[in-house]
Design a protein around this motif. Structure first.
Motif, PDB file in Angstrom:
ATOM      1  N   SER A  98       2.301  37.568  22.030  1.00  0.00           N
ATOM      2  CA  SER A  98       2.321  37.874  23.461  1.00  0.00           C
ATOM      3  C   SER A  98       2.951  36.770  24.300  1.00  0.00           C
ATOM      4  CB  SER A  98       0.903  38.174  23.965  1.00  0.00           C
ATOM      5  OG  SER A  98       0.101  37.011  23.954  1.00  0.00           O
ATOM      6  N   ARG A 102       4.965  38.771  27.089  1.00  0.00           N
ATOM      7  CA  ARG A 102       4.583  38.553  28.488  1.00  0.00           C
ATOM      8  C   ARG A 102       5.749  38.007  29.297  1.00  0.00           C
ATOM      9  NH1 ARG A 102       0.194  34.567  28.958  1.00  0.00           N
ATOM     10  NH2 ARG A 102       0.695  33.976  26.825  1.00  0.00           N
ATOM     11  N   LEU A 388       3.355  45.684  27.046  1.00  0.00           N
ATOM     12  CA  LEU A 388       2.736  45.353  28.339  1.00  0.00           C
ATOM     13  C   LEU A 388       2.748  46.613  29.190  1.00  0.00           C
ATOM     14  CD1 LEU A 388       2.634  42.177  28.114  1.00  0.00           C
ATOM     15  CD2 LEU A 388       3.767  42.124  30.332  1.00  0.00           C
ATOM     16  N   VAL A 393      -1.493  42.847  28.704  1.00  0.00           N
ATOM     17  CA  VAL A 393      -1.051  42.800  27.306  1.00  0.00           C
ATOM     18  C   VAL A 393      -1.789  43.864  26.507  1.00  0.00           C
ATOM     19  CG1 VAL A 393      -0.933  41.410  25.223  1.00  0.00           C
ATOM     20  CG2 VAL A 393      -0.505  40.347  27.447  1.00  0.00           C
TER      21      VAL A 393
END
Length: 401
Positions: A98, A102, A388, A393
């Motif tokens: 992530s 992200r 996402l 997440v």
């Protein structure tokens, strides 16, 4: 193999997704569009809402006019971690899934750096496969800073030809006190291995070159272009904004056919360096070919500084989030999104010969990022699967807290 039951992945992925009211930059400005995603691809794109059979399992997402861009391609990532220049305790841990998603990054190219001994190509390839299993697009380079390069098969040509994720060699260090001080002949032999392997496989076949602070700068690359028959695209220098004079050398190499790469690292006030956003604007304004510039993050790498004796006196760690930060900083300076975006998407996709990446079009891969009003990643899809949604997440790596 990882246990899928251990991952935090949704199990109810729809077969089709319909994205409505997206302000599409593909990377060119395409206006408001609707997109149908399925089978990992963009199946259709248009201004009208498609009339789909009621029996089809379709999830509809209204993007409400948010900017939709291709997933960012981070072409310089230490997927197994970097560092180690000041003892084993300074080895940087591998970034988790992530950390990329992200930041709107949907594709990475992994590599080794200073430590290509304790860390090797086997570990790198394993890390690439792990990221793929978790849903990220990932490739890598054999080798590291030093010559002879670390490989799996005993040669660069063998690694690129027979190891599917490996697409070139790098990051080979030049003009740096940590390098193996390669000669021109050594660089030419390495480049020929990479180039021929690329021809045999239709992979990138490039030499990704780490540039240090040394005064020789890009002299070796200029000499290689002057005396060899190798295409200029084979030589891909990175970190070229770390010194202002080095950046000017890189612009001239781009005019000769090289693809040059900026690093989105922090720059202190008064430092003899350009931030990635400043360098990208200067490059685009220089008249050099706009398709021969990219920006990468050095994510997971050690951003080290050294004293006059070559000892490390400080370090930071690269983050993939630096790419979106850089893009937003460029936009804040008045550059249009469609002019800035190729350096983060289409340009690296073309250099790395990644078909279907770096663009939004029918038939392209469904690697997409919707941005919020502040330029942060709001929705991220990789091969059409949601990583996402609404800034939250959905998918994490096995070992993420």
């Amino acid at each position: 193999m990882s246990n899928p039951a251990m991952t935090e992945h949704p199990t109810n992925e729809p077969a089709l997704r319909l994205l409505l009211n997206a302000q599409v930059y593909g990377p060119q400005a395409l206006g408001r569009q609707n997109l149908l995603l399925g089978g990992g691809k963009i199946l259709w794109m248009g201004i009208d809402t498609p009339d789909l059979p009621a029996q089809l399992p379709v999830e509809t997402i209204d993007l409400q006019g948010r900017r939709l861009i291709p997933g960012l391609i981070d072409g310089h990532v230490h997927v197994t971690g970097g560092g180690g220049e000041a003892g084993f305790r300074t080895r940087v841990p591998a970034p988790m899934l992530s950390r990329y998603t992200r930041a709107g990054v949907t594709s990475v190219v992994g590599l080794l750096g200073t430590d290509d001994l304790a860390r090797g190509t086997r570990e790198l390839v394993a890390g690439i496969y792990a990221l793929r299993e978790e849903g990220l697009n990932a490739w890598g380079y054999c080798g590291g800073y030093h010559l002879p390069p670390t490989t799996l098969t005993g040669s660069v040509r063998g690694d690129v030809v027979f190891i599917e994720p490996l697409i070139g060699v790098g990051e080979i260090a030049i003009s740096d006190h940590r390098s193996s001080q390669p000669t021109l002949d050594e660089l030419l032999k390495l480049a020929s291995e990479a180039h021929v392997a690329g021809l045999m496989t239709n992979k990138a076949g490039i030499v990704h070159l780490h540039l240090g602070d040394g005064p020789r700068g890009l002299e070796l690359v200029r000499q290689a272009l002057d005396i060899s028959e190798l295409p200029a695209r084979v030589f891909n220098p990175t970190h070229v904004n770390r010194r202002k004079a080095l950046f000017e050398e890189a612009v001239e190499l781009a005019r000769r056919g090289c693809h040059v790469d900026l690093t989105a690292f922090p720059v202190e006030e008064g430092e003899d360096a350009w931030t990635a956003e400043e360098a990208l604007i200067r490059y685009l304004d220089s008249g050099a070919p706009p398709e021969r510039i990219s920006v990468s993050s050095d994510a997971g790498g050690c951003l080290a500084c050294f004293d006059e004796h070559g000892r490390m006196c400080g370090m930071g760690v690269g983050e993939s989030g630096a790419l979106l930060d850089c893009l937003n900083a460029v936009l804040a300076r008045g550059v249009d999104l469609e002019r800035a975006l190729p350096a983060f998407t289409l340009n690296p996709a073309r250099l790395l010969r990644l078909p279907g990446k770096g663009l939004i079009a029918a038939g392209a891969d469904a690697d997409l990022v919707a941005l919020d009003v502040n330029g942060a990643a709001f929705d991220v899809f990789i091969a059409g699967r949601a990583h996402l949604r609404d800034g939250a997440v959905l998918r994490r790596g096995n070992f993420e807290a």
